[in-house]
Design an enzyme around this catalytic site. Structure first.
Site, short mmCIF file in Angstrom:
data_model
loop_
_atom_site.label_atom_id
_atom_site.label_comp_id
_atom_site.label_asym_id
_atom_site.label_seq_id
_atom_site.Cartn_x
_atom_site.Cartn_y
_atom_site.Cartn_z
N GLY A 177 -4.41 -3.63 25.48
CA GLY A 177 -4.97 -4.27 24.29
C GLY A 177 -4.45 -3.56 23.07
N ASP A 227 -12.77 -5.05 22.92
CA ASP A 227 -13.77 -6.05 22.61
C ASP A 227 -15.12 -5.62 23.19
OD1 ASP A 227 -14.83 -8.43 21.84
OD2 ASP A 227 -13.17 -9.63 22.63
#
Lengths: 252, 429
Positions: free
Chosen positions: A73, A152
């Site tokens: 990510g 997230d």
């Protein structure tokens, strides 16, 4: 200069891509079926596309050089770019699920390679769902560092299985990390920080780094300073929560 | 818009979901079981009589499609599970249901550890759960029998679960082309964290896995069948592929109808115990293909195709006992629309693998099958079946399987087209 004129998505002064052309949603659903190409196995990963200076043709069979760091990510790629000059001989890759953001990082690396001759050749980015396809990219014990910076948070309990750190996914990370490899996590969400720490703490194949080891590790300082997300938190005077663990052989 | 259409199609088809018939043979051929839809049918071959299942576990009976049935290696236990989220553990001797475990999600695969102490089941979200059966032996109250999550494939349907012959590993195969080999720990309910290897090479969903082992090779080699029309042979300790057998191409040649080349999905594998032969069920093949494995050369090749004449018989599942005298084959489907048979099951038997020579294998006539008509009546529900049902059933099974396991393919032009309005693309051109 000529190049940037023909391509308005690159800044005229720096040659770097301009972010306003790459705005993307902050979140992406990791559960949905993906339609991008995925290598069949780690030996099918074409290093010559990612690291053209190190791998001139696609005959990589004889090469023992493998990717050692993975930024899961990677977002806009801030950490990769800082690490690139800190470990110029180490191959590293960023993995990002959002297509536009991946395109941005790609352009950014290309631009950096042009403007800083012979630098930034050791970093690359790939669009993939790391929660599904980590074993397709890396062999057992291949990696020495993995980064999970500002993932997230997925606050709702029913969405916890979308979190990138979980007991089950740690099994996969333990598989691709070599013994002694280090997993770095940081977040500005206290609840997620606790979650990641709890997962790592209860996993038999990870052990926390000692305070002095954290002090001595130059990478730890980059966690909060190198990424775009980290800088944003610092600007707003926010708190961060980090957990840095080492891959160990499970006892018994 | 396009997406909405797909969604709707998916929704409407859900009501028509069909499940293939599955078969399992007791390791020493004491009994044979067929599941079709929510119906579990067992025939006792020793006693030569149909079995009445008795449920004294207090749980409900199966009320939706059974997706997996399995005898334990010792032949003492039997497990059935499926879309109704029930995992039922039976005594394979008395056919009493000993215990019913409630799963959170639909169950897609089950396995019993070689020592009969653990039942593992996989759900549609890729989590493998373990149930501790120690309490059953000690006749204790079954307090500690809640399932615990052991490992997970990230949100992928697990199609097959298998213990290695030495019991050291548990192998799980999924829709995302992966086979994961995990060390089966001493305390499985604390989680199986140590991954031994990934067997990667299939280019479509993996539908089935099976171990081939001999006295000289007790650890065994792994075989896998896939939607990519291949059967592969693996070394599980390294995850490396030893050989690939393009069974789809071979089946296509033999069928030579040409038009249906894309439907050579391998649906089931069954190793003939004590031999080097593997029976393979392929979606376009009327009969079975027999592969021969050379363990020392580590190769896999087609030995024979046993075709089943007459009916349009495309097997959905295979079963074999370790005495290996008979290969049990079933074709069938639940909820078949437009026919008198809401659930079709047809059982055939191939005999003659025992001599280690597949050329001696023959398809038994109905009256030659042990148990004869009584068995067929129990397992099929009826003795005679009209022939036109079979092709409809094969078609229904094929559609259901590809809906469940195949990913939608979007050509790259189409994907590029959808990105046309993106800022970063628009200006570059």
């Amino acid at each position: 200069m000529l190049q940037s004129k023909s391509n308005p998505t690159l800044s005229k002064s720096t040659g770097l891509p301009r972010k306003r052309f790459y705005r993307a949603r902050a979140h992406s659903n990791p559960l949905s079926d993906s339609h991008f190409p995925v290598p069949v196995s780690p030996s099918h990963v074409d290093y010559s596309l990612s690291y053209p200076l190190f791998f001139t043709s696609s005959d990589q069979a004889d090469s023992s050089r493998k990717i050692k760091f993975a930024d899961i990510g990677c977002g806009f790629g801030g950490l990769l770019i800082s690490l690139s000059t800190l470990f110029p001989d180490t191959l590293m890759i960023g993995m990002e699920l959002r297509d536009k953001v991946t395109e941005y990082v790609k352009e950014r690396i290309l631009a950096l390679r042009i403007s800083n001759h012979s630098q930034y050749q050791n970093i690359s980015v790939v669009r993939t769902n790391s929660m599904k396809y980590i074993p397709n990219y890396f062999e057992k014990g291949q990696l020495s560092k993995m980064f999970f910076l500002f993932p997230d948070p997925h606050f709702k309990e029913k969405n916890h299985r979308r979190r990138v750190i979980s007991m089950h996914l740690l099994d996969e990370y333990a598989y691709v990390l070599g013994i002694g490899g280090i997993i770095y996590t940081i977040t500005d969400v206290e609840e997620l920080g606790d979650w990641m720490k709890t997962c790592l703490e209860s996993h038999p194949m990870f052990e926390a780094l000692a305070e002095e080891e954290l002090e001595a590790d130059p990478v730890v300082k980059l966690l909060s300073s190198a990424t775009e997300e980290g800088q944003k938190v610092a600007r707003n005077g926010g708190q961060t929560f980090q957990a840095v663990y080492r891959r160990v052989v499970p006892s018994q | 818009m396009e997406e909405d259409k797909h969604m709707e199609e998916g929704e409407t088809e859900k009501g028509l979901e069909v499940a293939p018939a599955i078969i399992a043979s007791h390791p020493t051929q004491n009994s044979v079981s067929v599941a079709v839809g929510s119906d579990l049918r067992v025939f006792d071959l020793r006693g030569d009589c149909p079995v009445n299942l008795v449920d004294d576990s207090g749980g409900p009976m199966h009320n939706d499609s059974i997706r997996a049935i399995r005898y334990g290696a010792s032949g003492k236990r039997f497990v059935s599970a499926g879309d109704d989220k029930l995992v039922k553990i039976w005594s394979a001797e008395t056919w009493h249901c000993i215990h019913t475990v409630n799963s959170e999600k639909r169950v897609t695969a089950v396995a019993i550890s070689n020592d009969d102490l653990y039942v593992c089941f996989a759900d549609k979200f890729g989590v493998v759960w373990g149930v501790d059966l120690h309490a059953l032996d000690d006749n204790q109250t079954l307090v500690n029998m809640k399932p615990s999550p052991m490992l997970a494939h990230y949100c992928s349907i697990i199609t097959s679960l298998e213990f290695s012959p030495d019991g050291r590993f548990i192998v799980s195969a999924d829709r995302d082309f992966k086979i994961r080999v995990t060390v089966f720990p001493k305390k499985p309910l604390d989680g199986a964290h140590e991954i031994q290897s990934y067997c990667l090479g299939h280019t479509e969903f993996v539908s089935c896995v099976a171990f081939l082992c001999t006295l000289d090779y007790p650890h065994g080699l792994l075989l896998s069948g896939s939607g990519d029309s291949t059967v592969r042979l693996w070394d599980i300790s390294s995850g490396s592929v030893l050989d690939t057998c393009e069974v789809g191409a071979k089946a296509g040649l033999l069928e030579s109808n040409g038009s249906e080349e894309d439907s050579s999905t391998v649906t089931d594998l069954c190793v003939i115990p004590g031999s080097m032969f593997v029976a393979v069920a392929i979606q376009s093949l009327q009969g079975i293909m027999v592969l021969s494995c050379d363990i020392s050369a580590r190769t896999l090749c087609v030995a024979k195709v046993v075709s089943i004449p007459g009916e349009n018989f495309i097997p959905t599942s295979l079963g074999c006992s370790s005495s290996a005298e008979l290969l049990w084959i079933v074709t069938g489907v639940s909820n078949l629309r437009g026919f008198d048979y809401p659930s079709l099951a047809r059982v055939r038997v191939i005999s003659g693998f025992k001599k280690g020579n597949p050329d001696s294998s023959i398809v038994l006539e109905d009256n030659e099958i042990p148990g004869g008509e009584k068995l067929l009546e129990k397992l099929q529900g009826t003795i005679s079946i009209e022939e036109n049902v079979f092709s409809a059933a094969a078609e229904a099974v094929k559609t259901a399987m590809s809906n469940l396991l195949l990913k939608k393919q979007y050509p790259s032009e189409r994907r590029e087209f959808r990105k046309r309005t993106r800022n970063d693309r628009k200006i570059k051109k």
